[in-house]
Design a protein around this motif. Structure first.
Motif, PDB file in Angstrom:
ATOM      1  N   UNK A  65      84.172  14.227  90.593  1.00 21.35           N
ATOM      2  CA  UNK A  65      83.556  16.366  91.489  1.00 21.35           C
ATOM      3  C   UNK A  65      83.216  17.154  91.499  1.00 21.35           C
ATOM      4  N   UNK A  66      81.787  17.091  90.946  1.00 24.34           N
ATOM      5  CA  UNK A  66      80.745  17.499  91.155  1.00 24.34           C
ATOM      6  C   UNK A  66      80.053  17.911  92.165  1.00 24.34           C
ATOM      7  N   UNK A  67      80.381  18.308  93.303  1.00 28.43           N
ATOM      8  CA  UNK A  67      79.160  18.400  94.196  1.00 28.43           C
ATOM      9  C   UNK A  67      77.893  18.946  94.089  1.00 28.43           C
ATOM     10  N   UNK A  68      77.138  18.492  95.436  1.00 32.10           N
ATOM     11  CA  UNK A  68      75.547  18.564  95.032  1.00 32.10           C
ATOM     12  C   UNK A  68      75.114  19.745  95.388  1.00 32.10           C
ATOM     13  N   UNK A  69      75.463  20.385  96.781  1.00 29.48           N
ATOM     14  CA  UNK A  69      75.364  21.575  97.486  1.00 29.48           C
ATOM     15  C   UNK A  69      76.549  22.933  97.755  1.00 29.48           C
ATOM     16  N   UNK A  70      76.562  23.702  97.410  1.00 28.19           N
ATOM     17  CA  UNK A  70      77.580  24.954  97.825  1.00 28.19           C
ATOM     18  C   UNK A  70      76.698  26.184  98.845  1.00 28.19           C
ATOM     19  N   UNK A  81      91.521  25.115 111.709  1.00 30.46           N
ATOM     20  CA  UNK A  81      92.423  23.711 110.823  1.00 30.46           C
ATOM     21  C   UNK A  81      91.566  22.414 109.983  1.00 30.46           C
ATOM     22  N   UNK A  82      90.378  22.770 109.717  1.00 32.24           N
ATOM     23  CA  UNK A  82      89.826  21.750 109.484  1.00 32.24           C
ATOM     24  C   UNK A  82      90.592  20.279 108.132  1.00 32.24           C
ATOM     25  N   UNK A  83      90.487  19.833 108.592  1.00 34.62           N
ATOM     26  CA  UNK A  83      90.932  18.903 107.615  1.00 34.62           C
ATOM     27  C   UNK A  83      90.565  17.592 106.821  1.00 34.62           C
ATOM     28  N   UNK A  84      90.612  17.889 105.994  1.00 31.76           N
ATOM     29  CA  UNK A  84      89.205  17.636 104.766  1.00 31.76           C
ATOM     30  C   UNK A  84      90.515  17.298 102.987  1.00 31.76           C
ATOM     31  N   UNK A  85      89.720  15.253 102.872  1.00 28.88           N
ATOM     32  CA  UNK A  85      90.157  15.561 101.462  1.00 28.88           C
ATOM     33  C   UNK A  85      89.498  15.758 100.795  1.00 28.88           C
ATOM     34  N   UNK A  86      89.834  16.251  99.422  1.00 30.28           N
ATOM     35  CA  UNK A  86      89.474  17.242  98.720  1.00 30.28           C
ATOM     36  C   UNK A  86      88.964  16.014  96.851  1.00 30.28           C
ATOM     37  N   UNK A 107      80.522  22.540 101.386  1.00 36.63           N
ATOM     38  CA  UNK A 107      81.375  21.664  99.818  1.00 36.63           C
ATOM     39  C   UNK A 107      80.207  21.111 100.230  1.00 36.63           C
ATOM     40  N   UNK A 108      79.211  20.492  99.670  1.00 36.02           N
ATOM     41  CA  UNK A 108      79.058  18.608  99.846  1.00 36.02           C
ATOM     42  C   UNK A 108      79.933  18.000  99.437  1.00 36.02           C
ATOM     43  N   UNK A 109      79.682  16.803  99.531  1.00 34.99           N
ATOM     44  CA  UNK A 109      80.134  15.334  99.381  1.00 34.99           C
ATOM     45  C   UNK A 109      79.601  15.561  97.464  1.00 34.99           C
ATOM     46  N   UNK A 110      81.298  14.707  96.816  1.00 29.94           N
ATOM     47  CA  UNK A 110      81.210  14.350  95.406  1.00 29.94           C
ATOM     48  C   UNK A 110      81.711  12.716  95.604  1.00 29.94           C
ATOM     49  N   UNK A 111      82.114  12.911  94.308  1.00 34.58           N
ATOM     50  CA  UNK A 111      82.105  10.878  94.102  1.00 34.58           C
ATOM     51  C   UNK A 111      84.053  11.156  93.309  1.00 34.58           C
ATOM     52  N   UNK A 142      97.946  25.183  89.271  1.00 34.76           N
ATOM     53  CA  UNK A 142      96.817  25.866  88.315  1.00 34.76           C
ATOM     54  C   UNK A 142      95.478  25.716  89.060  1.00 34.76           C
ATOM     55  N   UNK A 143      95.055  27.359  88.291  1.00 39.78           N
ATOM     56  CA  UNK A 143      93.823  28.188  89.129  1.00 39.78           C
ATOM     57  C   UNK A 143      92.904  27.084  88.968  1.00 39.78           C
ATOM     58  N   UNK A 144      92.215  25.673  89.389  1.00 42.51           N
ATOM     59  CA  UNK A 144      91.372  25.135  89.182  1.00 42.51           C
ATOM     60  C   UNK A 144      90.021  25.768  89.866  1.00 42.51           C
ATOM     61  N   UNK A 145      89.150  25.604  88.835  1.00 40.69           N
ATOM     62  CA  UNK A 145      87.463  25.764  89.296  1.00 40.69           C
ATOM     63  C   UNK A 145      86.603  24.910  88.299  1.00 40.69           C
ATOM     64  N   UNK A 146      85.256  25.559  88.852  1.00 35.91           N
ATOM     65  CA  UNK A 146      84.689  24.941  88.134  1.00 35.91           C
ATOM     66  C   UNK A 146      82.530  25.587  88.303  1.00 35.91           C
ATOM     67  N   UNK A 147      82.286  26.174  87.014  1.00 38.14           N
ATOM     68  CA  UNK A 147      81.381  26.858  87.124  1.00 38.14           C
ATOM     69  C   UNK A 147      80.025  26.016  86.579  1.00 38.14           C
ATOM     70  N   UNK A 148      79.108  26.268  87.135  1.00 38.24           N
ATOM     71  CA  UNK A 148      78.188  25.756  87.067  1.00 38.24           C
ATOM     72  C   UNK A 148      77.638  23.906  86.588  1.00 38.24           C
ATOM     73  N   UNK A 149      78.974  22.838  87.462  1.00 35.47           N
ATOM     74  CA  UNK A 149      79.067  21.862  87.816  1.00 35.47           C
ATOM     75  C   UNK A 149      80.412  21.618  86.246  1.00 35.47           C
ATOM     76  N   UNK A 150      80.850  22.471  85.996  1.00 31.97           N
ATOM     77  CA  UNK A 150      81.572  22.218  84.317  1.00 31.97           C
ATOM     78  C   UNK A 150      82.683  22.802  85.043  1.00 31.97           C
ATOM     79  N   UNK A 151      83.944  21.917  84.893  1.00 31.85           N
ATOM     80  CA  UNK A 151      85.925  23.088  84.944  1.00 31.85           C
ATOM     81  C   UNK A 151      85.545  23.429  83.653  1.00 31.85           C
ATOM     82  N   UNK A 152      86.345  24.498  83.668  1.00 24.32           N
ATOM     83  CA  UNK A 152      87.238  25.651  83.508  1.00 24.32           C
ATOM     84  C   UNK A 152      88.203  26.185  83.192  1.00 24.32           C
ATOM     85  N   UNK A 153      89.145  25.343  84.038  1.00 27.36           N
ATOM     86  CA  UNK A 153      90.657  25.371  84.776  1.00 27.36           C
ATOM     87  C   UNK A 153      90.830  25.865  83.448  1.00 27.36           C
TER      88      UNK A 153
END
Length: 686
Positions: free
Chosen positions: A582-587, A656-661, A614-618, A105-116
């Motif tokens: 899944x809510x980062x602090x800084x974008x 080619x940045x490898x990262x866990x989302x 994108x900063x870290x998130x829990x 799906x198209x996953x996205x979050x606006x102002x910290x809330x999931x809107x998917x």
């Protein structure tokens, strides 16, 4: 949140006081008026003038008491976007791709809330997700994307407090145009065409045909991203007062399911641990609808927008439960069908009362969403994650299946008043009543809500405005049988102040907003197929965005967002005081492109570079673990061979940045972000 261009029509006055050669005759003054661009596009640059999403009326962005970001077609084309998440990637207060290699799906979050699930709209009408049966947006079919941030229920009904994304379908144009293109990349072949124009000499009838074919693999083994898209459109405009646009679409996609590896296993993140023959996320979406408008004169206008959608889904997946090859994997399948009908009726009346400008909008919208799924659970033979050998469909065992069906019917009545005082103060008041019925095999429920909105804009100067607003949201729970107890609708409130600056004689927009959002009865996944309403979540933040188009040579897009989020009430799971998962602090993001003009021997050369942070998130609300921050780089090289032919090279995640989302706490599965993708496009325009 920022957007496009400013408000009213731009006046370009040329006072020609020259004299005719050999004569003392003085020429008359010539005044040229440039009409303000349409509120739905198409747009000439990356900066837009107005929007119809922020208030459901054609309104200059500077006049809105709300934050709206607009992504125009020129911007989407420069970045060669492949999905909605890439479209939104450089927008302030929007985080995307939080599930990485999960491409369902198209996953996205606006102002910290999931809107998917609820946040995506097409031409002002909802294309919400219902359980598993949903599709993805095709970017090539869009001429603009608008992000309205904050609680929006007074205009759009059922929604989370974060906001909505309204995608605008390509429409017929009054001038003849066309293009054909081919895109090639590693495991990626794509071709498409988009053309149209007037049918008759009076331009009463205009048409447009947009189509695309793609054979792709998302850059990894055993993945698919195959598409066929066909969208005809026809506009009938018998007079300046009346228009009717028919919009149809066929969107066939063959995709793959979520891809993950056991967290901490150390294996290549591109390792596939499912079954190639039993891995499908295939959808066929059919749409037909229209947009009608008639101006009765004397300030009275009626609009009616409607669409019917039929969607078929085939979803099959196998995923490992453990790294031990002796343990069976889990198999799951869904065969779904969905029928969605939605309509929005609007009556607008513009007038002046005692020197006060009044714009009244009354509306009624309705949707009927009917979803039927056949779900199958089962197992598949285990797999050695370090040396995977696939066994095919023969090793997949499924049960006889069970049905899941849901019907949701919603009716909304809304009223909005916009009052303009002294050409500088704009007061917006709105209210809406929603009546929602949700019924399934095991339950039925009726939910009701009255939501309110109040906003005030002050035009400090013609190019600068400040605003404040209060708004509310309303979101009835779906899949109630999976939620413990007696679930209640989620309700949200927002307080916001902001500033918008659109410097005169410059094609640019700068915006700033501070906001405080709270949602109650928040639903959280606490176990497999088990959810709880955990109480209350608050997000406070600040966002800045700028879009600058200096001549035809230089474009700059910059954004920064800060989200201070907290679970403020939680009487069930003990997470009060934690940061939501899944809510980062800084974008932060920055994109710039510059065109080196050509000469007699060569064409224009455009170079572009972008970076996204994108900063870290829990990983969960319990804050048991964190994902690391990541910075990605995108790039563009475009060469204009001649007036009609151009060649471009686009790269996403250039290094080619490898990262866990994301890490799924229940299955210990790690989802990695998308790897590098490099694609070349040859385009012919006429």
């Amino acid at each position: 949140m920022a957007l496009f261009s400013s408000s009213t029509a731009i006046l370009l006055s040329s006072h020609a006081l020259g004299q005719v050669a050999g004569s003392s005759e003085t020429l008359d003054t010539l005044t040229v008026e440039a009409a303000r661009q349409s509120a739905v596009g198409p747009d000439r640059t990356i900066v837009a003038d107005s929007t119809a999403t922020g208030s459901k009326t054609d309104t200059p962005l500077l006049d809105l008491s709300a934050a709206v970001s607009v992504i125009t077609e020129p911007e989407m084309r420069k970045r060669s976007v492949q999905n909605l998440q890439e479209i939104l990637a450089y927008t302030s207060s929007v985080s995307v791709d939080e599930y990485g290699s999960d491409d369902r799906y198209d996953f996205y979050r606006i102002r910290g809330f999931s809107q998917t699930s609820l946040g995506t709209y097409r031409d002002g009408l909802s294309v919400r997700t219902a359980n598993f049966t949903s599709s993805r947006v095709e970017p090539y079919g869009l001429q603009r994307v608008e992000v309205l941030k904050g609680s929006t229920s007074t205009l759009f009904g059922l929604n989370s407090p974060g906001g909505i994304v309204n995608t605008i379908t390509k429409r017929p144009q009054e001038q003849k145009f066309g293009e054909v293109y081919t895109t090639l990349g590693d495991g990626h072949t794509e071709t498409g065409t988009d053309f149209g124009g007037p049918i008759d000499a009076n331009r009463e009838w205009t048409y447009r045909i947009t189509t695309k074919w793609q054979d792709g693999d998302n850059g990894v083994d055993h993945a698919r991203d195959d598409r066929f898209y066909f969208a005809p459109a026809l506009t009938w405009r018998p007079s300046d007062a009346t228009s009717l646009t028919l919009l149809a679409g066929y969107n066939k996609r063959k995709g793959n399911t979520s891809r993950s590896i056991p967290y901490g296993s150390g294996i290549d993140p591109e390792t596939f641990l499912g079954e190639p023959d039993f891995d499908k996320m295939d959808t066929i979406e059919r749409n037909i609808g229209y947009q009608f408008e008639h101006n009765f004169g004397n300030g009275l206008t009626f609009r009616q927008n409607t669409r019917y959608t039929n969607l078929d889904l085939l979803y099959e997946t196998v995923y490992p439960g453990a790294a031990d090859p002796s343990e069976e994997r889990t198999a799951f399948a869904v065969h779904g069908e969905r029928n969605l009908f939605t309509i929005d009726n609007q009556l607008q009346y513009d007038t002046q009362v005692a020197g006060v400008g009044s714009r009244t909008l009354a509306g009624f919208d309705y949707f009927n969403d009917d979803v039927n799924e056949r779900q199958f659970n089962g197992t598949a033979a285990g797999i050695d994650i370090y040396d995977p050998n696939y066994c095919g469909r023969a090793c997949v065992s499924l049960d006889s299946g069970s049905t899941w069906s849901q019907k949701q019917i919603a009716r909304g009545f809304y009223l909005q008043e916009e009052l303009t005082f002294a050409d500088r103060w704009i007061l917006t008041l709105g209210g809406r009543y929603d009546d929602v019925y949700t019924g399934a095999d095991a339950y039925s429920a009726n939910d009701y809500a009255f939501t309110k909105r109040a906003g005030l804009t002050y035009r400090v100067r013609n190019d600068l405005s400040v605003y404040a607003n209060y708004s509310e949201s309303f979101q009835p729970p779906t899949s109630r049988t999976l939620i413990e107890g007696s679930p209640e609708p989620q309700e949200g409130t927002q307080y916001e102040v902001g500033m918008k600056y659109r410097p005169e004689n410059t094609d640019a927009m700068f915006t700033l907003a501070l906001f405080d959002l709270t949602q109650t009865n928040v639903t959280t996944n606490v176990d497999t197929n088990l959810y709880r309403q955990t109480g209350e979540v608050n997000v406070r933040g600040i966002e800045l965005e700028s879009k600058i188009a200096i001549s035809d040579r230089f474009n700059l897009i910059a954004s920064y967002s800060y989200w201070d989020s907290e679970i403020t009430k939680d009487g069930l799971t003990g997470n009060e005081g934690n940061r939501p998962g899944l809510v980062p602090k800084h974008l932060a993001s920055l994109w710039a492109d510059y065109t080196i003009p050509g000469d007699a021997s060569r064409g224009d050369l455009t170079l572009g570079l972008g970076t996204r942070f994108v900063s870290s998130s829990y990983v969960d609300d319990a804050n048991t673990g964190k994902t690391g921050s990541h910075t990605l780089v995108d790039a563009l090289i475009n060469y204009r061979i001649n007036q009609n032919l151009e060649l471009s090279l686009n790269a996403t995640n250039l290094f080619g940045r490898e990262y866990i989302s994301y890490v799924n706490d229940f299955s210990n599965a790690a989802f990695y972000g998308d790897s590098r993708a490099v694609r070349t496009t040859l385009r012919y325009l006429w």
